[in-house]
Design a protein around this motif. Structure first.
Motif, PDB file in Angstrom:
ATOM      1  N   ALA A   3      -3.804  18.530   9.153  1.00 30.48           N
ATOM      2  CA  ALA A   3      -4.014  18.427   7.592  1.00 30.48           C
ATOM      3  C   ALA A   3      -4.161  16.981   7.019  1.00 30.48           C
ATOM      4  CB  ALA A   3      -2.909  19.485   6.836  1.00 30.48           C
ATOM      5  N   GLY A   4      -3.286  16.139   7.620  1.00 33.32           N
ATOM      6  CA  GLY A   4      -2.943  14.917   7.121  1.00 33.32           C
ATOM      7  C   GLY A   4      -4.713  13.955   7.429  1.00 33.32           C
ATOM      8  N   ASP A   5      -5.020  14.527   8.518  1.00 35.21           N
ATOM      9  CA  ASP A   5      -6.316  13.716   8.770  1.00 35.21           C
ATOM     10  C   ASP A   5      -7.563  14.489   8.410  1.00 35.21           C
ATOM     11  OD1 ASP A   5      -7.397  11.582  10.485  1.00 35.21           O
ATOM     12  OD2 ASP A   5      -8.136  13.406  11.762  1.00 35.21           O
ATOM     13  N   SER A   6      -7.542  15.602   7.722  1.00 41.38           N
ATOM     14  CA  SER A   6      -8.651  16.141   7.461  1.00 41.38           C
ATOM     15  C   SER A   6      -9.676  15.437   6.563  1.00 41.38           C
ATOM     16  CB  SER A   6      -8.347  17.591   6.626  1.00 41.38           C
ATOM     17  OG  SER A   6      -7.416  17.207   5.537  1.00 41.38           O
ATOM     18  N   VAL A   7      -9.300  14.905   5.499  1.00 40.07           N
ATOM     19  CA  VAL A   7     -10.276  14.000   4.409  1.00 40.07           C
ATOM     20  C   VAL A   7      -9.971  12.451   4.847  1.00 40.07           C
ATOM     21  CG1 VAL A   7     -10.367  13.416   2.098  1.00 40.07           C
ATOM     22  CG2 VAL A   7      -9.754  15.669   2.882  1.00 40.07           C
ATOM     23  N   ALA A   8      -8.935  12.150   4.878  1.00 35.77           N
ATOM     24  CA  ALA A   8      -8.514  10.595   5.400  1.00 35.77           C
ATOM     25  C   ALA A   8      -9.490  10.188   6.673  1.00 35.77           C
ATOM     26  CB  ALA A   8      -7.150  10.189   5.361  1.00 35.77           C
TER      27      ALA A   8
ATOM     28  N   LEU B  72       2.409  23.504   3.656  1.00 40.77           N
ATOM     29  CA  LEU B  72       2.232  22.288   4.310  1.00 40.77           C
ATOM     30  C   LEU B  72       0.757  21.855   4.445  1.00 40.77           C
ATOM     31  CD1 LEU B  72       3.616  19.790   5.677  1.00 40.77           C
ATOM     32  CD2 LEU B  72       3.546  21.219   7.676  1.00 40.77           C
ATOM     33  N   VAL B  73      -0.055  22.784   4.623  1.00 36.06           N
ATOM     34  CA  VAL B  73      -1.502  22.576   4.773  1.00 36.06           C
ATOM     35  C   VAL B  73      -2.068  21.795   3.489  1.00 36.06           C
ATOM     36  CG1 VAL B  73      -3.820  23.315   4.953  1.00 36.06           C
ATOM     37  CG2 VAL B  73      -1.985  24.291   6.563  1.00 36.06           C
ATOM     38  N   ALA B  74      -1.465  22.455   2.488  1.00 35.87           N
ATOM     39  CA  ALA B  74      -1.957  22.016   1.088  1.00 35.87           C
ATOM     40  C   ALA B  74      -1.308  20.500   0.606  1.00 35.87           C
ATOM     41  CB  ALA B  74      -1.597  22.810  -0.029  1.00 35.87           C
ATOM     42  N   ILE B  75      -0.128  20.270   0.981  1.00 39.42           N
ATOM     43  CA  ILE B  75       0.391  19.049   0.992  1.00 39.42           C
ATOM     44  C   ILE B  75      -0.301  17.898   1.667  1.00 39.42           C
ATOM     45  CG2 ILE B  75       2.625  17.644   1.422  1.00 39.42           C
ATOM     46  CD1 ILE B  75       4.150  20.048   0.813  1.00 39.42           C
ATOM     47  N   GLY B  76      -0.611  18.234   2.960  1.00 36.58           N
ATOM     48  CA  GLY B  76      -1.517  17.513   3.919  1.00 36.58           C
ATOM     49  C   GLY B  76      -2.700  17.299   3.418  1.00 36.58           C
ATOM     50  N   LEU B  77      -3.318  17.980   2.901  1.00 36.13           N
ATOM     51  CA  LEU B  77      -4.740  17.726   2.210  1.00 36.13           C
ATOM     52  C   LEU B  77      -4.624  17.122   1.065  1.00 36.13           C
ATOM     53  CD1 LEU B  77      -7.391  19.001   2.997  1.00 36.13           C
ATOM     54  CD2 LEU B  77      -7.268  20.743   1.366  1.00 36.13           C
ATOM     55  N   PHE B  78      -3.640  17.291   0.297  1.00 38.24           N
ATOM     56  CA  PHE B  78      -3.379  16.163  -1.055  1.00 38.24           C
ATOM     57  C   PHE B  78      -3.171  14.922  -0.604  1.00 38.24           C
ATOM     58  CE2 PHE B  78      -0.244  14.267  -3.836  1.00 38.24           C
ATOM     59  CZ  PHE B  78      -1.067  13.986  -5.011  1.00 38.24           C
ATOM     60  N   VAL B  79      -2.442  14.646   0.366  1.00 38.59           N
ATOM     61  CA  VAL B  79      -1.747  13.189   1.009  1.00 38.59           C
ATOM     62  C   VAL B  79      -3.259  12.673   1.514  1.00 38.59           C
ATOM     63  CG1 VAL B  79      -0.617  11.965   2.622  1.00 38.59           C
ATOM     64  CG2 VAL B  79       0.581  13.843   1.412  1.00 38.59           C
ATOM     65  N   SER B  80      -3.908  13.390   2.153  1.00 39.72           N
ATOM     66  CA  SER B  80      -5.079  13.133   2.817  1.00 39.72           C
ATOM     67  C   SER B  80      -6.256  12.323   1.886  1.00 39.72           C
ATOM     68  CB  SER B  80      -5.915  14.101   3.821  1.00 39.72           C
ATOM     69  OG  SER B  80      -6.869  13.449   4.626  1.00 39.72           O
ATOM     70  N   THR B  81      -6.233  12.995   0.585  1.00 39.10           N
ATOM     71  CA  THR B  81      -7.041  12.394  -0.427  1.00 39.10           C
ATOM     72  C   THR B  81      -6.574  11.399  -0.967  1.00 39.10           C
ATOM     73  OG1 THR B  81      -6.099  13.819  -2.237  1.00 39.10           O
ATOM     74  CG2 THR B  81      -7.689  14.868  -0.935  1.00 39.10           C
ATOM     75  N   LEU B  82      -5.355  10.962  -0.939  1.00 42.81           N
ATOM     76  CA  LEU B  82      -4.705   9.569  -1.539  1.00 42.81           C
ATOM     77  C   LEU B  82      -5.200   8.200  -0.767  1.00 42.81           C
ATOM     78  CD1 LEU B  82      -1.234  10.855  -2.403  1.00 42.81           C
ATOM     79  CD2 LEU B  82      -3.504  10.669  -3.878  1.00 42.81           C
ATOM     80  N   THR B  83      -5.731   8.449   0.534  1.00 41.97           N
ATOM     81  CA  THR B  83      -5.926   7.109   1.261  1.00 41.97           C
ATOM     82  C   THR B  83      -7.005   7.493   2.282  1.00 41.97           C
ATOM     83  OG1 THR B  83      -4.770   5.892   3.123  1.00 41.97           O
ATOM     84  CG2 THR B  83      -4.458   8.222   3.024  1.00 41.97           C
ATOM     85  N   GLY B  84      -7.664   6.095   2.735  1.00 41.11           N
ATOM     86  CA  GLY B  84      -8.781   6.164   3.551  1.00 41.11           C
ATOM     87  C   GLY B  84      -8.457   6.035   5.070  1.00 41.11           C
ATOM     88  N   SER B  85      -7.217   6.153   5.276  1.00 43.42           N
ATOM     89  CA  SER B  85      -6.558   5.866   6.889  1.00 43.42           C
ATOM     90  C   SER B  85      -6.021   7.243   7.190  1.00 43.42           C
ATOM     91  CB  SER B  85      -5.603   4.687   6.732  1.00 43.42           C
ATOM     92  OG  SER B  85      -4.826   4.729   8.000  1.00 43.42           O
ATOM     93  N   GLY B  86      -6.572   7.852   8.175  1.00 42.73           N
ATOM     94  CA  GLY B  86      -6.205   8.792   8.739  1.00 42.73           C
ATOM     95  C   GLY B  86      -4.874   8.627   9.395  1.00 42.73           C
ATOM     96  N   ILE B  87      -4.615   7.752  10.191  1.00 43.03           N
ATOM     97  CA  ILE B  87      -3.045   7.533  10.676  1.00 43.03           C
ATOM     98  C   ILE B  87      -2.139   7.504   9.579  1.00 43.03           C
ATOM     99  CG2 ILE B  87      -1.746   5.656  11.938  1.00 43.03           C
ATOM    100  CD1 ILE B  87      -4.088   4.999  13.382  1.00 43.03           C
ATOM    101  N   ALA B  88      -2.419   6.698   8.493  1.00 45.20           N
ATOM    102  CA  ALA B  88      -1.344   6.486   7.324  1.00 45.20           C
ATOM    103  C   ALA B  88      -1.077   8.066   6.731  1.00 45.20           C
ATOM    104  CB  ALA B  88      -1.754   5.616   6.274  1.00 45.20           C
ATOM    105  N   ALA B  89      -2.079   8.807   6.718  1.00 44.26           N
ATOM    106  CA  ALA B  89      -1.837  10.093   5.945  1.00 44.26           C
ATOM    107  C   ALA B  89      -1.328  11.212   6.788  1.00 44.26           C
ATOM    108  CB  ALA B  89      -3.343  10.803   5.741  1.00 44.26           C
ATOM    109  N   MET B  90      -1.389  10.881   8.220  1.00 43.47           N
ATOM    110  CA  MET B  90      -0.960  11.906   9.052  1.00 43.47           C
ATOM    111  C   MET B  90       0.504  11.341   9.393  1.00 43.47           C
ATOM    112  SD  MET B  90      -3.348  12.241  12.613  1.00 43.47           S
ATOM    113  CE  MET B  90      -3.833  10.712  12.697  1.00 43.47           C
TER     114      MET B  90
END
Length: 307
Positions: A120-125, A213-231
């Motif tokens: 989820a964290g990597d989905s957008v970032a 948790l999927v929704a939380i990870g998706l939100f975090v993923s929209t906050l940054t352009g780094s997949g590693i940071a979001a994960m």
């Protein structure tokens, strides 16, 4: 709306660029049809499950029940008394089906949420970091529809991850321990067929418990352009919430933490089934989906991704 998005909404292919007699092709926003969403959803599924990282995570989840079953088997054959562990372990030695519930009880607090947090964290970032997200929006897929497809793909991954644990546990349990009529934790006995249906219901509840948790990870993923940071942020949040939930001093806050009712699926192994904790869990997940899904949509639809 950014200037880049405004340009793509009205841009068409010029006659000079198209073959003679070909009508102009609208490159702007496509109609929000069910078929269009399904095509985008299939693309997201393909993108999620073709990654080597996803395959490795599912492989680890599949191996976990085998390791648990072997340890329980060796501990049963050992002359020394075993200690600790989920309450299902004692039943596992009598009926291999209980390895499904034991494996889910072990995987749910740590392994399952961590794998879901990574995906989820990597989905957008992750796509923003590689530059593919900008081309998806120029295509354009539509930001709301794209975010919905990513969220739905995340839910499918929750089902796949839970199935990896449950199916492997069932196979390992059948190989290592006897199967037959199942004695529930309430003391009642049911047939193997009914027990398998309960195992399926438990797996579905466990998968649904990860929706927040999927929704939380998706939100975090929209906050940054780094997949590693979001994960890392999503997985770190999982660990932090689990630690906070363990403090008795925070009992007033614990019922609002997304992980608090995760193990309530044990109430489905009673006769009759006790739904209070399960319904609280599903209601809490729905609330997290509503809050963080809305936050992710607000952030994603207003974000400038023209770079």
């Amino acid at each position: 709306m950014s200037r880049a998005d405004a340009r793509t909404e009205s841009r068409t292919e010029s006659p000079a660029e198209a073959p003679a007699g070909t009508p102009p092709i609208v490159i702007g926003r496509r109609p929000q049809t069910a078929a269009g969403f399904l095509a985008l959803f299939r693309s997201e599924l393909h993108l999620t499950f073709r990654r080597m990282r996803t395959k490795v995570l599912l492989g680890i989840l599949a191996v976990l029940p085998i390791l648990i079953g072997v340890v329980v088997k060796l501990n049963t054959d050992s002359p020394h008394e075993g200690g600790g562990g989920p309450s299902f372990i004692a039943q596992t030695t009598q009926n291999g089906l209980f390895l499904v519930f034991t494996a889910l009880a072990v995987a749910l607090p740590v392994f399952l949420p961590m794998t879901v947090g990574v995906v989820a964290g990597d989905s957008v970032a992750g796509e923003a970091a590689t530059g593919t997200l900008r081309y998806l929006l120029v295509a354009p897929a539509g930001r709301t529809r794209l975010l919905a497809a990513k969220f739905t793909a995340g839910l499918v991954f929750c089902l796949a991850a839970t199935a990896a644990v449950a199916v492997t546990a069932l196979a390992a349990g059948a190989a290592l321990f006897p199967l037959g009529r199942v004695t529930l934790i309430s003391g009642d006995t049911i047939g193997l067929g009914d027990a398998l249906l309960r195992a399926l219901l438990v797996a579905l509840v466990v998968a649904a418990s990860l929706a927040g948790l999927v929704a939380i990870g998706l939100f975090v993923s929209t906050l940054t352009g780094s997949g590693i940071a979001a994960m890392a942020a999503t997985v770190g949040l999982v660990v932090t919430v689990q630690i906070l939930d363990a403090f008795p001093q925070l009992d007033a806050v614990s019922p609002f933490l997304f992980s608090h009712y995760w193990l309530s699926f044990a109430d489905l192994l009673r006769a009759p089934m006790y739904w209070d904790g399960v319904l609280k869990d599903l209601g809490l997940q729905a609330a997290y989906v509503a809050v963080f899904g809305s936050a992710a949509w607000s952030r994603f639809t207003s974000r400038d991704i023209s770079a």
